[in-house]
Design a protein around this motif. Structure first.
Motif, PDB file in Angstrom:
ATOM      1  N   LYS A  47      -0.484 -10.176   4.290  1.00 30.22           N
ATOM      2  CA  LYS A  47       1.160 -10.586   3.947  1.00 30.22           C
ATOM      3  C   LYS A  47       1.903  -8.932   4.939  1.00 30.22           C
ATOM      4  O   LYS A  47       1.275  -8.213   4.825  1.00 30.22           O
ATOM      5  N   PRO A  48       3.228  -9.622   4.889  1.00 29.78           N
ATOM      6  CA  PRO A  48       3.650  -8.020   4.703  1.00 29.78           C
ATOM      7  C   PRO A  48       3.681  -6.934   4.371  1.00 29.78           C
ATOM      8  O   PRO A  48       3.272  -7.511   2.865  1.00 29.78           O
ATOM      9  N   THR A  49       2.921  -5.784   4.823  1.00 33.56           N
ATOM     10  CA  THR A  49       2.441  -5.065   3.621  1.00 33.56           C
ATOM     11  C   THR A  49       3.412  -3.696   4.112  1.00 33.56           C
ATOM     12  O   THR A  49       3.166  -2.835   4.906  1.00 33.56           O
ATOM     13  N   ARG A  50       4.509  -2.685   2.906  1.00 28.19           N
ATOM     14  CA  ARG A  50       4.309  -1.786   2.441  1.00 28.19           C
ATOM     15  C   ARG A  50       3.492  -0.674   1.518  1.00 28.19           C
ATOM     16  O   ARG A  50       2.995  -1.339   0.909  1.00 28.19           O
ATOM     17  N   ALA A  51       3.421   0.691   2.099  1.00 21.76           N
ATOM     18  CA  ALA A  51       2.125   1.168   1.916  1.00 21.76           C
ATOM     19  C   ALA A  51       2.158   3.473   1.971  1.00 21.76           C
ATOM     20  O   ALA A  51       3.223   2.949   2.831  1.00 21.76           O
ATOM     21  N   VAL A  52       2.474   3.654   1.201  1.00 23.25           N
ATOM     22  CA  VAL A  52       2.069   5.382   1.441  1.00 23.25           C
ATOM     23  C   VAL A  52       0.151   5.259   1.662  1.00 23.25           C
ATOM     24  O   VAL A  52      -0.259   4.703   0.186  1.00 23.25           O
ATOM     25  N   PHE A  53       0.245   6.488   1.644  1.00 27.38           N
ATOM     26  CA  PHE A  53      -1.064   7.374   1.499  1.00 27.38           C
ATOM     27  C   PHE A  53      -1.632   7.984   0.479  1.00 27.38           C
ATOM     28  O   PHE A  53      -0.056   8.081  -0.561  1.00 27.38           O
ATOM     29  N   GLY A  54      -2.591   8.257  -0.091  1.00 25.08           N
ATOM     30  CA  GLY A  54      -2.764   8.792  -1.823  1.00 25.08           C
ATOM     31  C   GLY A  54      -3.736   9.455  -1.249  1.00 25.08           C
ATOM     32  O   GLY A  54      -4.058  10.243  -0.490  1.00 25.08           O
ATOM     33  N   ASN A  55      -3.743  10.857  -2.630  1.00 26.72           N
ATOM     34  CA  ASN A  55      -4.481  11.976  -1.754  1.00 26.72           C
ATOM     35  C   ASN A  55      -6.187  12.215  -1.786  1.00 26.72           C
ATOM     36  O   ASN A  55      -6.668  13.160  -1.317  1.00 26.72           O
ATOM     37  N   MET A  56      -6.610  10.376  -1.906  1.00 27.72           N
ATOM     38  CA  MET A  56      -7.627  10.053  -2.025  1.00 27.72           C
ATOM     39  C   MET A  56      -8.212   9.345  -0.414  1.00 27.72           C
ATOM     40  O   MET A  56      -9.268   9.638   0.641  1.00 27.72           O
ATOM     41  N   ASP A  57      -7.307   9.559  -0.481  1.00 29.74           N
ATOM     42  CA  ASP A  57      -7.120   8.577   1.910  1.00 29.74           C
ATOM     43  C   ASP A  57      -7.410   9.637   2.802  1.00 29.74           C
ATOM     44  O   ASP A  57      -7.013  10.835   2.898  1.00 29.74           O
ATOM     45  N   GLY A  58      -8.587   8.813   3.861  1.00 30.09           N
ATOM     46  CA  GLY A  58      -8.761   9.989   4.855  1.00 30.09           C
ATOM     47  C   GLY A  58      -7.622  10.108   5.973  1.00 30.09           C
ATOM     48  O   GLY A  58      -7.286   8.419   5.519  1.00 30.09           O
ATOM     49  N   GLY A  59      -8.313  10.247   7.373  1.00 36.70           N
ATOM     50  CA  GLY A  59      -7.493  10.348   8.267  1.00 36.70           C
ATOM     51  C   GLY A  59      -7.019   9.167   8.251  1.00 36.70           C
ATOM     52  O   GLY A  59      -5.524   9.276   9.134  1.00 36.70           O
ATOM     53  N   ASP A  60      -7.770   8.309   8.794  1.00 40.10           N
ATOM     54  CA  ASP A  60      -7.150   6.500   9.454  1.00 40.10           C
ATOM     55  C   ASP A  60      -6.092   6.466   8.397  1.00 40.10           C
ATOM     56  O   ASP A  60      -5.148   5.801   9.341  1.00 40.10           O
ATOM     57  N   VAL A  61      -6.499   6.141   7.581  1.00 41.96           N
ATOM     58  CA  VAL A  61      -5.087   5.530   6.878  1.00 41.96           C
ATOM     59  C   VAL A  61      -3.765   7.098   6.798  1.00 41.96           C
ATOM     60  O   VAL A  61      -2.581   6.357   6.928  1.00 41.96           O
ATOM     61  N   ARG A  62      -3.977   7.981   6.434  1.00 37.20           N
ATOM     62  CA  ARG A  62      -2.819   9.213   6.557  1.00 37.20           C
ATOM     63  C   ARG A  62      -2.127   8.796   8.032  1.00 37.20           C
ATOM     64  O   ARG A  62      -0.991   9.326   7.871  1.00 37.20           O
ATOM     65  N   TYR A  63      -3.309   9.231   9.179  1.00 36.05           N
ATOM     66  CA  TYR A  63      -2.300   8.869  10.542  1.00 36.05           C
ATOM     67  C   TYR A  63      -1.224   7.297  10.457  1.00 36.05           C
ATOM     68  O   TYR A  63      -0.896   7.458  11.276  1.00 36.05           O
ATOM     69  N   SER A  64      -1.410   6.261   9.857  1.00 29.82           N
ATOM     70  CA  SER A  64      -0.714   5.054   9.959  1.00 29.82           C
ATOM     71  C   SER A  64       0.211   4.965   8.882  1.00 29.82           C
ATOM     72  O   SER A  64       0.966   3.984   8.903  1.00 29.82           O
ATOM     73  N   LEU A  65       0.479   6.042   7.631  1.00 30.04           N
ATOM     74  CA  LEU A  65       1.080   5.902   6.707  1.00 30.04           C
ATOM     75  C   LEU A  65       1.477   7.316   6.246  1.00 30.04           C
ATOM     76  O   LEU A  65       1.389   7.980   7.040  1.00 30.04           O
ATOM     77  N   SER A  66       2.928   6.550   5.425  1.00 30.63           N
ATOM     78  CA  SER A  66       3.383   7.894   4.887  1.00 30.63           C
ATOM     79  C   SER A  66       3.607   8.972   3.724  1.00 30.63           C
ATOM     80  O   SER A  66       2.730   7.846   3.325  1.00 30.63           O
ATOM     81  N   GLU A  67       3.930   9.616   3.234  1.00 30.74           N
ATOM     82  CA  GLU A  67       2.934  10.562   2.008  1.00 30.74           C
ATOM     83  C   GLU A  67       4.546   9.683   0.832  1.00 30.74           C
ATOM     84  O   GLU A  67       4.107   9.537  -0.513  1.00 30.74           O
ATOM     85  N   PHE A  68       5.477   9.856   1.689  1.00 30.22           N
ATOM     86  CA  PHE A  68       6.792   9.380   0.588  1.00 30.22           C
ATOM     87  C   PHE A  68       7.473   8.424   1.830  1.00 30.22           C
ATOM     88  O   PHE A  68       7.205   8.320   2.976  1.00 30.22           O
ATOM     89  N   TYR A  69       7.452   6.932   0.957  1.00 27.01           N
ATOM     90  CA  TYR A  69       8.329   5.886   1.765  1.00 27.01           C
ATOM     91  C   TYR A  69       9.567   5.480   0.856  1.00 27.01           C
ATOM     92  O   TYR A  69       9.420   5.042  -0.169  1.00 27.01           O
ATOM     93  N   ARG A  70      10.410   5.639   1.487  1.00 26.20           N
ATOM     94  CA  ARG A  70      12.095   5.097   1.203  1.00 26.20           C
ATOM     95  C   ARG A  70      12.594   3.871   2.058  1.00 26.20           C
ATOM     96  O   ARG A  70      12.390   4.165   3.201  1.00 26.20           O
ATOM     97  N   PHE A  71      12.755   3.034   0.707  1.00 25.06           N
ATOM     98  CA  PHE A  71      13.443   1.755   2.256  1.00 25.06           C
ATOM     99  C   PHE A  71      14.115   1.183   0.890  1.00 25.06           C
ATOM    100  O   PHE A  71      14.298   1.004  -0.508  1.00 25.06           O
ATOM    101  N   ARG A  72      14.802  -0.226   1.554  1.00 22.59           N
ATOM    102  CA  ARG A  72      15.535  -1.139   1.012  1.00 22.59           C
ATOM    103  C   ARG A  72      15.263  -2.348   0.959  1.00 22.59           C
ATOM    104  O   ARG A  72      15.157  -2.959   1.789  1.00 22.59           O
ATOM    105  N   VAL A  73      14.878  -3.070  -0.445  1.00 24.43           N
ATOM    106  CA  VAL A  73      15.113  -4.842  -0.535  1.00 24.43           C
ATOM    107  C   VAL A  73      16.005  -5.092  -0.804  1.00 24.43           C
ATOM    108  O   VAL A  73      16.618  -4.743  -2.134  1.00 24.43           O
ATOM    109  N   GLU A  74      16.644  -6.137  -0.166  1.00 28.79           N
ATOM    110  CA  GLU A  74      17.757  -6.693  -0.316  1.00 28.79           C
ATOM    111  C   GLU A  74      18.909  -5.617  -1.147  1.00 28.79           C
ATOM    112  O   GLU A  74      18.822  -4.366  -0.311  1.00 28.79           O
TER     113      GLU A  74
END
Length: 165
Positions: A47-74
């Protein structure tokens, strides 16, 4: 109307029951500590996925996501991060973000404690889906499902996957 499936703290373990419980959702949100890029890919392929990285996530996840994600749904302004806290006990670095633009919905993970609470001071709903993975001290794997309909957040469901094996 947008149906949301919310999880956090999978720590590299994506329980196959997540797909069953998120079958009817329009979007999946992951509030960090995904654990591996493979878990993120499996969610994105489903499914379409929105995500942030966490403190235990490694570089591969961190490089593809942000620590903070601000967005609007409807008509709902959302802020998602991994280490966020809860009403009266937010992490201090969030307060300037709240002052700049207070979200209607604040989503975080990290604690492995499922908690949904309205904050009357900031006038926002906070959600932490607990932990969907097997790592950590929690005894039960949990998820949340809910609906955003215009400016309303409604039909919240707690999904217990069961006791950790």
């Amino acid at each position: 109307m947008t149906r949301i499936g919310l999880l956090s703290d999978t720590h590299s373990y994506l329980d196959k029951r997540v797909f069953e419980h998120f079958r009817e959702v329009d979007e999946i949100w992951h509030a960090g500590d995904i654990g591996s890029f493979e878990v993120l890919q499996q969610l994105r392929e489903y499914k379409p996925t929105r995500a942030v990285f966490g403190n235990m996530d490694g570089g591969d996840v961190r490089y593809s996501l942000s620590e903070f994600y601000r967005f609007r749904v409807e008509d709902v302004n959302v802020l998602m991060t991994h280490i966020g806290g809860y009403p009266g006990h937010y992490n201090p670095w969030l307060l300037p973000m709240f002052q700049k633009e207070t979200p209607q919905l604040f989503v975080c993970g990290h604690s492995h404690i499922l908690k949904v609470q309205y904050d009357p001071i900031w006038k926002m709903l906070t959600m932490n889906p607990g932990a969907a993975g097997l790592e950590g001290w929690q005894k039960v794997q949990t998820l949340l499902r809910f609906v955003i309909d215009g400016a309303q957040i409604r039909d919240l469901e707690v999904v217990e996957l069961g006791k950790k094996r």
